[in-house]
Design a protein around this motif. Sequence first.
Motif, short mmCIF file in Angstrom:
data_model
loop_
_atom_site.label_atom_id
_atom_site.label_comp_id
_atom_site.label_asym_id
_atom_site.label_seq_id
_atom_site.Cartn_x
_atom_site.Cartn_y
_atom_site.Cartn_z
N GLY A 413 8.98 -69.70 15.65
CA GLY A 413 7.54 -69.78 15.80
C GLY A 413 7.15 -70.90 16.74
N ASP A 435 10.65 -67.58 11.33
CA ASP A 435 11.02 -68.98 11.44
C ASP A 435 11.35 -69.52 10.06
OD1 ASP A 435 10.93 -71.94 11.95
OD2 ASP A 435 10.27 -71.25 13.91
N LEU A 441 4.92 -71.32 11.79
CA LEU A 441 4.30 -70.00 11.76
C LEU A 441 2.78 -70.05 11.62
CD1 LEU A 441 6.86 -68.17 9.42
CD2 LEU A 441 6.69 -67.99 11.91
N THR A 451 4.37 -62.21 10.55
CA THR A 451 5.34 -63.30 10.49
C THR A 451 6.31 -63.07 9.33
OG1 THR A 451 3.93 -64.64 9.04
CG2 THR A 451 3.68 -64.94 11.43
N TYR A 453 8.74 -65.74 6.95
CA TYR A 453 9.18 -67.09 6.66
C TYR A 453 10.55 -67.02 5.98
CZ TYR A 453 9.61 -71.48 4.08
OH TYR A 453 10.09 -72.66 3.55
#
Length: 629
Positions: A413, A435, A441, A451, A453
């Motif tokens: 990110g 990321d 992010l 996104t 995580y």
Amino acid sequence: MEGEVIQGLSPVQVVALVGVLGVGAQWLAWRMRLPAIVLMLGIGLLVGPVLGWFLPERDLGPIYRPLIAVAVAIILFEGGLTLDYARLRDARAPVRRLVFVGAPLGWALSALVLWLAVGLSWQSAAVFGGVMVVTGPTVIAPMLRQARLRTRPAQVLQWEAILNDPIGVLIAVLVLEVVLVLETGVSVGAAAWLLGTGIGFAAVTGWVAGKGMALAFARAWVPEYMKVPVLFVSVIAVFAATDSVLHETGLLAVTIMGMMLANAKLSSYVELHRFKEHATVLLVSGVFVLMAASMDFATLGQLTWRAALFVVFTVALARPLQVMLPLIGTQLPMKERWLIALTGPRGVVMVAVSGLFGAKLVEAGIEDGATLAPLSFIIVLATVIIHGFTLAPMARRLGLSGPERPGLLIVGGSPFAVALSQALEKAGVDTLIADTNRQHLTPARNAGLQTYYGDILGEAAEHQVEFIAYPVVLAASDNDAYNTLVATDLGPDLGRDAVWQISRVRDRSRHALPAQLGGQRLAGRPTFEAVNQRLAEGWTLRSTRLSEEYDMDDWQAERPGAEPFAVVTKAGVLRFAGPDQPVTVQAGDWITAFLPPELSEPSDAPDPELAAEAADVARERRERGETGS
């Protein structure tokens, strides 16, 4: 004259020819985007019973059956290596039900169909019914990619195929042992003792061999360069030792051995796993061509209309019941249940095992065992064609197909990742930014982008990330070493031509990585700091669609100083500009490029907060003096 020359081939020449034909068929299938199994079947039939160039039992002589047996043993060992207990525990309830309830139910239903519809003896029907449980992970994976199914039904189908692959064969092995012992005419007590000791010896030997091999590898009793050879010969030795006690229990032993190694958490598991995948591709190709070449049209002709009845009952009755009954009471939506129930392509493992087991039944005096191999070819060919043509339309009709747009997974990110995602979104590309740092992010989330995580290489990502929707990867985090690791790890699975990596800070002369590490390099060798610094200085990423009236020359004339970065073709293929891959575009393609500040329109101006963050990111890395480690 030509046929006479071919018939004079030595066994070594026959093996070489089979290898070339099998691997060549897989390569041709990849180029033509066709199921490899269909081409291998056609080639085997052509060079065998049709043209008579070579007949395996005639030209290979006594080594034909042992070769098939050893190849099947290694293939099943590979299947055992896929049975990771942790992954099974993490699998959703539908998968567990399809494994623990669906597999035995599928065996019973398939055996019933074979007995009633095809007219096989109960012995042959019971043995082949176990093999019918296998749906073929190597066949279903490309179908899922082509159909672009949504995550949940795709995962259920894939995991069912992986887990039931060795389980179905184990059922068939156990039933075969029962049949062979009963056919010897021994008493019930003697038969139970023979089965118990043989199967028990095989199970214990496989368990001990797997545990012992894992211990030897973990404690470095075997050097790295010898692990694969030691493992290979150990599998053959375990198969031979257990098979000498009770025929075909060697297959059970090597499968259990693979399961033990799969759950040993070895540091070298990835290397072992990739080797066995390569070995399996070679063996599957050879076995399938050999089995097709040994097909007897006379035996196939005896099936007549019963073969068609067998296919209809399997596809329309046995498979749906095998899925729908175990899934009663689950939270899986009904439309997903129907999609899974009507999708069950069979693969090469079925052909290899049924041919081997059919020959064993014939040797035991069960004549209709000879029909197992032709039946397996028929059901494999029929299900591959039926499901290959119906899966994608059915998924679209049920609303279960994934996005038709191309997809890009950006690992790391940063403001650059956000800007690139926004530019490609205009060109019709779905992006996912991943990321391991939640703060990295935040800009992507604020911009409304998808996104993830977590570590994209972790086991959690296998269940939470829809990799089918993102066939292209760009490793662009602030850690050069991690980018290299991601590109190296994902390259064999996605194809190295689909995995890209921004340049390392030290990527020249003595600091350059070997060619086998990392991903494809981008044109201009942009580093993480360079691309984010550009955004901080006012550069923008913008996508423009070309046409017959507005071609590449017009685009370049209006944008002096612009640097092409990526192209999205009108067919939906995303590719980046590389040092050895100049940008070529046609009418209807989208071109995404870095535009200097003076060419950026007001609407293209970067978000002030994003530009400020890009400057901070670039400055922090400069101050840390990061070298990508």
